[in-house]
Design a protein around this motif. Structure first.
Motif, PDB file in Angstrom:
ATOM      1  N   LEU A 120      78.483 -13.852  44.874  1.00 59.50           N
ATOM      2  CA  LEU A 120      77.513 -13.346  45.851  1.00 59.50           C
ATOM      3  C   LEU A 120      77.875 -13.845  47.254  1.00 59.50           C
ATOM      4  CD1 LEU A 120      74.083 -13.705  43.995  1.00 59.50           C
ATOM      5  CD2 LEU A 120      75.908 -12.029  43.700  1.00 59.50           C
ATOM      6  N   ASP A 121      77.353 -13.152  48.279  1.00 56.94           N
ATOM      7  CA  ASP A 121      77.638 -13.541  49.661  1.00 56.94           C
ATOM      8  C   ASP A 121      76.383 -13.449  50.524  1.00 56.94           C
ATOM      9  OD1 ASP A 121      77.195 -10.891  50.243  1.00 56.94           O
ATOM     10  OD2 ASP A 121      79.303 -10.369  50.327  1.00 56.94           O
ATOM     11  N   GLU A 142      69.358  -9.906  50.381  1.00 54.83           N
ATOM     12  CA  GLU A 142      68.749  -9.076  49.341  1.00 54.83           C
ATOM     13  C   GLU A 142      67.830  -9.926  48.448  1.00 54.83           C
ATOM     14  OE1 GLU A 142      69.765  -5.642  49.190  1.00 54.83           O
ATOM     15  OE2 GLU A 142      67.928  -5.536  48.040  1.00 54.83           O
ATOM     16  N   LEU A 143      68.273 -11.137  48.119  1.00 59.16           N
ATOM     17  CA  LEU A 143      67.467 -12.000  47.256  1.00 59.16           C
ATOM     18  C   LEU A 143      66.206 -12.472  47.988  1.00 59.16           C
ATOM     19  CD1 LEU A 143      70.167 -14.053  45.311  1.00 59.16           C
ATOM     20  CD2 LEU A 143      69.025 -11.935  44.670  1.00 59.16           C
ATOM     21  N   ILE A 144      66.319 -12.613  49.311  1.00 55.59           N
ATOM     22  CA  ILE A 144      65.129 -12.961  50.096  1.00 55.59           C
ATOM     23  C   ILE A 144      64.086 -11.845  49.995  1.00 55.59           C
ATOM     24  CG2 ILE A 144      64.281 -13.303  52.462  1.00 55.59           C
ATOM     25  CD1 ILE A 144      66.905 -14.847  53.014  1.00 55.59           C
ATOM     26  N   VAL A 145      64.557 -10.597  50.089  1.00 56.57           N
ATOM     27  CA  VAL A 145      63.650  -9.449  49.935  1.00 56.57           C
ATOM     28  C   VAL A 145      63.038  -9.460  48.536  1.00 56.57           C
ATOM     29  CG1 VAL A 145      63.519  -6.915  49.896  1.00 56.57           C
ATOM     30  CG2 VAL A 145      64.987  -8.049  51.569  1.00 56.57           C
ATOM     31  N   PRO A 156      67.463 -17.400  56.767  1.00 56.17           N
ATOM     32  CA  PRO A 156      68.434 -17.035  55.730  1.00 56.17           C
ATOM     33  C   PRO A 156      69.365 -18.204  55.353  1.00 56.17           C
ATOM     34  CG  PRO A 156      68.310 -15.314  57.383  1.00 56.17           C
ATOM     35  CD  PRO A 156      67.482 -16.461  57.894  1.00 56.17           C
ATOM     36  N   GLU A 157      69.610 -19.132  56.287  1.00 52.55           N
ATOM     37  CA  GLU A 157      70.475 -20.286  55.999  1.00 52.55           C
ATOM     38  C   GLU A 157      69.894 -21.113  54.851  1.00 52.55           C
ATOM     39  OE1 GLU A 157      73.258 -21.354  58.245  1.00 52.55           O
ATOM     40  OE2 GLU A 157      73.106 -19.233  58.791  1.00 52.55           O
ATOM     41  N   GLU A 158      68.565 -21.236  54.892  1.00 52.62           N
ATOM     42  CA  GLU A 158      67.860 -21.998  53.874  1.00 52.62           C
ATOM     43  C   GLU A 158      68.102 -21.384  52.480  1.00 52.62           C
ATOM     44  OE1 GLU A 158      63.171 -23.010  52.930  1.00 52.62           O
ATOM     45  OE2 GLU A 158      63.693 -21.894  54.734  1.00 52.62           O
ATOM     46  N   GLY A 159      68.215 -20.066  52.462  1.00 59.13           N
ATOM     47  CA  GLY A 159      68.395 -19.333  51.214  1.00 59.13           C
ATOM     48  C   GLY A 159      69.604 -19.783  50.409  1.00 59.13           C
ATOM     49  N   SER A 178      71.996 -21.689  42.086  1.00 62.11           N
ATOM     50  CA  SER A 178      72.158 -21.265  40.688  1.00 62.11           C
ATOM     51  C   SER A 178      70.820 -20.737  40.192  1.00 62.11           C
ATOM     52  CB  SER A 178      72.588 -22.458  39.817  1.00 62.11           C
ATOM     53  OG  SER A 178      71.523 -23.403  39.778  1.00 62.11           O
ATOM     54  N   ILE A 179      70.815 -20.173  39.010  1.00 62.97           N
ATOM     55  CA  ILE A 179      69.563 -19.692  38.421  1.00 62.97           C
ATOM     56  C   ILE A 179      68.575 -20.856  38.288  1.00 62.97           C
ATOM     57  CG2 ILE A 179      68.534 -18.816  36.273  1.00 62.97           C
ATOM     58  CD1 ILE A 179      69.863 -16.613  37.836  1.00 62.97           C
ATOM     59  N   ASN A 180      69.088 -22.005  37.844  1.00 61.83           N
ATOM     60  CA  ASN A 180      68.204 -23.172  37.690  1.00 61.83           C
ATOM     61  C   ASN A 180      67.572 -23.603  39.016  1.00 61.83           C
ATOM     62  OD1 ASN A 180      68.272 -23.527  34.931  1.00 61.83           O
ATOM     63  ND2 ASN A 180      70.090 -24.866  34.986  1.00 61.83           N
ATOM     64  N   SER A 181      68.388 -23.651  40.076  1.00 62.83           N
ATOM     65  CA  SER A 181      67.844 -24.110  41.360  1.00 62.83           C
ATOM     66  C   SER A 181      66.816 -23.102  41.895  1.00 62.83           C
ATOM     67  CB  SER A 181      68.958 -24.353  42.382  1.00 62.83           C
ATOM     68  OG  SER A 181      69.515 -23.136  42.790  1.00 62.83           O
ATOM     69  N   LEU A 182      67.081 -21.828  41.668  1.00 61.37           N
ATOM     70  CA  LEU A 182      66.152 -20.800  42.123  1.00 61.37           C
ATOM     71  C   LEU A 182      64.829 -20.889  41.348  1.00 61.37           C
ATOM     72  CD1 LEU A 182      65.496 -18.342  43.812  1.00 61.37           C
ATOM     73  CD2 LEU A 182      66.835 -16.924  42.267  1.00 61.37           C
TER      74      LEU A 182
END
Lengths: 187, 84, 374
Positions: free
Chosen positions: B39-40, B46-49, B62-65, B71-75
């Motif tokens: 991902l980039d 897109e994930l923020i949306v 967005p930097e915070e994102g 990873s899935i765990n961190s999210l």
């Protein structure tokens, strides 16, 4: 102009120089593209983020690279990529637009970046580290020869020593790719 | 707990149009960006949306994102911390 | 190989309907960019350069983009003695990213097909030769002129009409918004505090030919150009400026022109942080850090597929008037590498101009035009 090899992807099959190499009856293009990805033994997670047009062109060129030793003999800026199609990026354009036109509008950045036909050439350049010339032509379906004419032009002017040239078209699940490695005839 | 992880995998696949992938192809701890799933910065947008729509969580910067989407765990941890 | 001429430029934009009028408006520091209420995804006010009244020579059922293209090409042809009837040796190349995207917004895929747009235009002007659409994101216009050069040089065509257009649409506006790339004020390319892109709409046309005598006015030497891919990212500019650097050096080497010969650079300069930084790196690497340059996007916004043609038309006006236009909107220089951005209009002899462009898909283009008429 001399054709070294041709890859064709159509009707759930992959052909090398007219000979069928792989076939996989699938319920839709995406499933077939994934099967082809596995057949070509690719390990490239970014593939799955691409839109269908990019996947199609990406797979065709990867197959071409795997089956033509010669392609690796060129310097990183000696290979041009010239594609043509009818539908431009209209397939992804529709998907992006459906989000914007929805009752609660959503503009998807991940879709929007694929709403240009030449993005597939960017994906291919990144994959193979090709810094050469790029050209994307959008043409009527009966005008496919214009792609080869433009590829020939790049060889004739010496801007490219070889060219990955062909037709890469995707719209509403219908797809067709036919790309060739071409170069000037030996003198 | 694992339900959230599986749900997130499906939502990421949907948000990024990765139709050819299945949730099983994504490891809980694998890097989502760079060498992992590839991902980039556009995908981060897109994930923020996606977070806004699905979880009503807003990320202004967005930097915070990039950290949250490691990873899935961190999210999943981040979402739980917001919902706690 | 045949010598290649370029002349008969036109621009249709909010600043005017001819190249001369557009150039004069820039000289008076006018910009087409203005605040438009309610046009963002969720009704935000955005800054765009949009035509209040598009030309209306065609029936009012005609799409806006075709009206603009038709007016632009007709004005360019009026500046030549080209005969289109029974002449297969005149090619027509359209450069665009989205064409009649408003047709797609209204649900017509066929209507949005780019080949239909160029065929409609070809019929309307009575053109009978080869048609083509070049769509390489924001380098489309520059790449179309390069292709025209190569077609004439290798005698595939005697004359090529190159026309480019894109319109400001909800499609592109919301897309650039989704990328967080839209400036919440008029774009200020190369400025230290630049905030992003302003989109614009325009059509531009130039005529490329092997025959200087078809032009009513002065024509210039088109020295050709090159494209190069960054091989780095599909939407993010390369931090090393690799593709642009390569496109520039290839173009100079092929034309036998040295950096010292270049009087002026018409850069891409979108106004995003990363793009303008990338260009400053590439120009430094190419040995062009002291060459006067501007971006025209402070006047016209980013006109996407039209930009290359529009900006080459402005370069031709620069050659005609020997006055380089300043980089509109810059308050303070501030790119990662220093470049010589014009802060005022400068009158000086201009002979050789380098035009560059960079776009999504990692593509870059450079081309050269030269005035040898003195």
């Amino acid at each position: 102009m001399q054709t070294i090899a041709t890859i064709r992807i159509a009707n759930s099959a992959l052909y090398l120089n007219g000979q069928q190499m792989f076939a996989h009856e699938a319920e839709n293009a995406e499933v077939f593209f994934k099967a082809l990805y596995q057949y070509l033994k690719l390990e490239y997670p970014k593939f799955f983020k691409m839109d269908s047009l990019s996947k199609l062109g990406f797979l065709a060129v990867d197959a071409l690279v795997q089956h033509t030793a010669e392609i690796k003999s060129y310097a990183d800026d000696e290979i041009a990529v010239v594609f043509g199609n009818y539908a431009s990026s209209l397939d992804t354009d529709q998907k992006y637009w459906n989000g914007v036109a929805a009752a609660e509008p959503v503009a998807s950045p991940a879709l929007f970046v694929y709403t240009l036909p030449n993005i597939v050439q960017g994906e291919i350049a990144i994959r193979h580290k090709w810094y050469g010339e790029n050209m994307f032509l959008v043409l009527d379906r009966n005008n496919k020869t214009a792609v080869n004419n433009s590829a020939a032009l790049l060889l004739e002017t010496g801007k490219a020593k070889a060219c990955v040239a062909g037709w890469v078209d995707y719209l509403n699940g219908a797809y067709e790719a036919e790309v060739a490695l071409v170069r000037k005839p030996e003198e | 707990m694992d339900n959230l992880n599986e749900q997130l995998k499906a939502q990421i696949i949907a948000a990024l149009n990765m139709e050819g992938l299945s949730p099983a192809d994504i490891n809980d701890d694998a890097l989502l960006f760079g060498d992992g799933l590839g991902l980039d910065s556009i995908d981060a947008l897109e994930l923020i949306v996606m977070l806004e729509q699905q979880y009503k969580i807003k990320i202004a910067n967005p930097e915070e994102g990039q950290k949250i989407f490691k990873s899935i765990n961190s999210l999943a941890d981040f979402i739980r911390s917001k919902q706690a | 190989m045949a010598k290649v001429w370029i002349g008969a430029e036109n621009i249709v934009s909010p600043l005017g309907l001819t190249a001369a009028d557009n150039y004069a408006a820039c000289l008076q520091n006018h910009s087409g960019i203005a605040a438009h209420e309610g046009i963002g995804l969720n009704g935000e006010t955005l800054y765009v350069s949009r035509m209040k009244d598009v030309p209306s020579e065609l029936p009012n059922t005609t799409s806006r983009i075709l009206q603009m293209l038709y007016a632009s090409v007709k004005d360019a042809l009026r500046q030549t003695s080209l005969q289109l009837k029974n002449n297969k040796r005149v090619a027509l190349i359209l450069s665009t990213t989205k064409g009649d995207i408003e047709a797609l917004e209204q649900g017509s895929l066929e209507g949005a097909a780019l080949s239909k747009l160029v065929e409609d235009l070809s019929k309307l002007i009575g053109h009978e030769g080869e048609v083509n659409v070049l769509s390489n994101a924001c380098i489309s216009g520059a790449a179309a002129i390069i292709l025209a050069h190569d077609m004439v040089q290798t005698k595939r065509a005697d004359h090529v009409i190159v026309t480019g257009a894109d319109v400001v649409s909800r499609f592109t506006l919301t897309g650039f918004q989704s990328l967080h790339a839209i400036s919440h004020e008029a774009a200020r390319p190369f400025c230290k505090t630049r905030k992003g892109v302003s989109l614009g709409e325009a059509a531009g046309t130039v005529v490329v030919s092997n025959d200087n005598s078809i032009f009513n006015g002065e024509a210039f030497d088109l020295l050709g150009g090159s494209t190069s891919n960054d091989a780095n990212h599909i939407s993010g500019p390369s931090r090393t400026g690799e593709g642009l650097y390569r496109a520039i050096t290839k173009t100079l080497n092929r034309a036998g022109v040295s950096t010292a010969d270049i009087d002026f650079i018409s850069a891409h300069g979108t106004g995003t942080l990363y793009n303008d930084d990338m260009e400053s790196v590439a120009f430094n690497r190419a040995g062009l850090k002291d060459t006067p340059l501007n971006s025209f996007k402070g006047y016209f916004g980013h006109t996407l597929g039209a930009a290359g043609v529009l900006e080459v038309a402005l370069c031709m006006q620069t050659l005609r008037n020997n006055t380089m236009l300043k980089n509109m909107g810059m308050v303070e220089a501030g790119t990662v590498e220093q470049v010589n951005v014009l802060t005022e209009h400068i009158s000086a002899p201009v002979k050789t101009i380098l035009k560059t462009a960079s776009g999504f898909g990692g593509c870059n283009a450079a081309l050269l035009i030269q005035n040898n008429n003195a």
